[in-house]
Write an enzyme that holds these catalytic residues in place. Sequence first.
Site, PDB file in Angstrom:
ATOM      1  N   GLU A   1     -25.944  11.238   5.121  1.00 37.61           N
ATOM      2  CA  GLU A   1     -25.949  10.919   3.366  1.00 37.61           C
ATOM      3  C   GLU A   1     -27.578  10.825   3.073  1.00 37.61           C
ATOM      4  O   GLU A   1     -28.185  10.182   4.024  1.00 37.61           O
ATOM      5  CB  GLU A   1     -25.041   9.674   2.939  1.00 37.61           C
ATOM      6  CG  GLU A   1     -25.312   9.387   1.533  1.00 37.61           C
ATOM      7  CD  GLU A   1     -24.727   8.193   1.062  1.00 37.61           C
ATOM      8  OE1 GLU A   1     -24.717   7.328   1.965  1.00 37.61           O
ATOM      9  OE2 GLU A   1     -24.144   8.064  -0.083  1.00 37.61           O
TER      10      GLU A   1
ATOM     11  N   ASN B   1     -25.024  12.586  -5.774  1.00 33.40           N
ATOM     12  CA  ASN B   1     -25.300  12.321  -4.415  1.00 33.40           C
ATOM     13  C   ASN B   1     -24.391  13.357  -3.835  1.00 33.40           C
ATOM     14  O   ASN B   1     -23.250  13.306  -3.796  1.00 33.40           O
ATOM     15  CB  ASN B   1     -24.702  10.866  -4.199  1.00 33.40           C
ATOM     16  CG  ASN B   1     -24.859  10.535  -2.840  1.00 33.40           C
ATOM     17  OD1 ASN B   1     -25.270  11.420  -1.678  1.00 33.40           O
ATOM     18  ND2 ASN B   1     -24.852   9.160  -2.585  1.00 33.40           N
TER      19      ASN B   1
ATOM     20  N   LYS C   1     -20.488  13.347  -4.465  1.00 32.65           N
ATOM     21  CA  LYS C   1     -19.792  12.158  -4.064  1.00 32.65           C
ATOM     22  C   LYS C   1     -19.092  11.645  -5.406  1.00 32.65           C
ATOM     23  O   LYS C   1     -19.637  11.444  -6.253  1.00 32.65           O
ATOM     24  CB  LYS C   1     -20.964  11.191  -3.475  1.00 32.65           C
ATOM     25  CG  LYS C   1     -20.272   9.758  -3.233  1.00 32.65           C
ATOM     26  CD  LYS C   1     -21.362   9.064  -2.686  1.00 32.65           C
ATOM     27  CE  LYS C   1     -21.046   7.588  -2.088  1.00 32.65           C
ATOM     28  NZ  LYS C   1     -21.991   7.009  -1.614  1.00 32.65           N
TER      29      LYS C   1
ATOM     30  N   GLU D   1     -26.135   2.878  -6.506  1.00 29.63           N
ATOM     31  CA  GLU D   1     -25.663   4.086  -6.703  1.00 29.63           C
ATOM     32  C   GLU D   1     -24.956   4.463  -8.155  1.00 29.63           C
ATOM     33  O   GLU D   1     -25.277   5.560  -8.575  1.00 29.63           O
ATOM     34  CB  GLU D   1     -24.776   4.616  -5.523  1.00 29.63           C
ATOM     35  CG  GLU D   1     -25.194   4.601  -4.304  1.00 29.63           C
ATOM     36  CD  GLU D   1     -24.385   5.172  -3.447  1.00 29.63           C
ATOM     37  OE1 GLU D   1     -23.981   6.408  -3.448  1.00 29.63           O
ATOM     38  OE2 GLU D   1     -23.951   4.560  -2.315  1.00 29.63           O
TER      39      GLU D   1
ATOM     40  N   CYS E   1     -20.022   9.192   2.282  1.00 34.82           N
ATOM     41  CA  CYS E   1     -20.174   7.630   2.684  1.00 34.82           C
ATOM     42  C   CYS E   1     -19.037   6.805   2.136  1.00 34.82           C
ATOM     43  O   CYS E   1     -17.703   6.916   2.769  1.00 34.82           O
ATOM     44  CB  CYS E   1     -21.263   7.103   2.340  1.00 34.82           C
ATOM     45  SG  CYS E   1     -21.662   5.359   2.836  1.00 34.82           S
TER      46      CYS E   1
ATOM     47  N   ASN F   1     -24.653   5.606   4.856  1.00 34.62           N
ATOM     48  CA  ASN F   1     -25.705   4.938   4.900  1.00 34.62           C
ATOM     49  C   ASN F   1     -25.077   3.187   4.379  1.00 34.62           C
ATOM     50  O   ASN F   1     -24.398   3.165   3.345  1.00 34.62           O
ATOM     51  CB  ASN F   1     -26.586   4.946   3.758  1.00 34.62           C
ATOM     52  CG  ASN F   1     -27.727   6.071   4.039  1.00 34.62           C
ATOM     53  OD1 ASN F   1     -28.767   5.773   4.422  1.00 34.62           O
ATOM     54  ND2 ASN F   1     -27.715   7.277   3.490  1.00 34.62           N
TER      55      ASN F   1
HETATM   56  N1  CDV Z   1     -23.656   4.696   0.698  1.00 37.74           N
HETATM   57  C1  CDV Z   1     -22.385   3.800   0.649  1.00 37.74           C
HETATM   58  O1  CDV Z   1     -21.649   4.392  -0.082  1.00 37.74           O
HETATM   59  N2  CDV Z   1     -22.334   2.709   1.299  1.00 37.74           N
HETATM   60  C2  CDV Z   1     -21.113   2.171   0.969  1.00 37.74           C
HETATM   61  C3  CDV Z   1     -21.519   0.563   1.267  1.00 37.74           C
HETATM   62  C4  CDV Z   1     -22.190   0.035  -0.039  1.00 37.74           C
HETATM   63  C5  CDV Z   1     -20.295  -0.157   1.343  1.00 37.74           C
HETATM   64  C6  CDV Z   1     -20.201   2.410   2.222  1.00 37.74           C
HETATM   65  O2  CDV Z   1     -18.932   2.638   1.998  1.00 37.74           O
HETATM   66  O3  CDV Z   1     -20.440   2.363   3.281  1.00 37.74           O
END
Ligand code: CDV
Length: 314
Positions: free
Chosen positions: A47, A109, A126, A145, A171, A196
């Site tokens: 990501e 994103n 996303k 975000e 993510c 991430n």
């Molecule tokens: N980049 C993300 O979406 N990170 C989230 C963190 C904040 C928990 C994740 O679900 O990994």
Amino acid sequence: MSRIVTVAAAQLGPIARDEPRAAVVARMIALMREAAERSADLVVYPELALTTFFPRWLLDDAEADAFFEAEMPGPETRPLFDEAAALGVGFHLGYAELTREEGETRRFNTAILVDKAGAVVGKYRKVHLPGHAEHEPEREFQHLEKRYFEVGNLGFPVWEALGGRVGMLICNDRRWPEAFRVLGLQGVELVLIGYNTPTLNGLAFEPPHRRAFHNHLSMQAGAYQNGAWVVGVAKAGREEGVDMLGGSAIVSPNGEIVAQARSVDDEVIVAACDLDDGAFLKSSTFNFAAHRRTEHYGLIVETTGLVLPRGKAP
Ligand code: CDV
């Protein structure tokens, strides 16, 4: 019968706030070359792969926009596309997208799927944006975000690409079974995910081993419950003072991890994924047409995407 797609997860180690795109793209090309030498058909990057994870800071508009791509490919990302086409590999890339839509500037994103000829064949934005929109001083680090991105407006599509049916999540989406299931209902065979994830929760204590466990748990469950391969790729290591999970993994449709990154740095892992491996589960335990009982779930999922409680309020 077998339909093998050899997939490489190209984990990235930390990216500094002032690291130029060209330097990151050079790192990504080095990983792509290694993946191609190891016979990869597809290279999956994390990501927001082109920059540091900028939502950890409260930034003004100009500072934030410097982390976005207004063109894809643009002059700095073009070499990635050229190299992929020269090597004959496809790739998946996560990035911050700045675009004009319906007369407005929009920020998402985003992840794209690029085929072996260097053509963009799929785009996903996303949906599950974690974190918050306003500065929260009680946090050790921010996760803004919800400030920098709009919720994705492309749904959860799948594409016929690279010889299979491919979907993408980004993510936090991986923690939501319904995101996987919408892909599963379309017969997805390979789900590509970049992440991430800080090793610590910036607000409350959660042990790092539990965060690592939840990362794999989500992807392994999503793979098994939908009979699909899942490729999860981290931006890992200590980035601008925040430790980020590694653990990039390639998960079989049985939910088993078949390859896993060992470092928290730039690293390639490869697996030959037989897309037919999910067929037995899809026709037996998870034969949706035969066994799903939506009428008993107590929820009505409308075509609008709204989920409404059906029973009487208590
Ligand atoms: N980049 C993300 O979406 N990170 C989230 C963190 C904040 C928990 C994740 O679900 O990994």
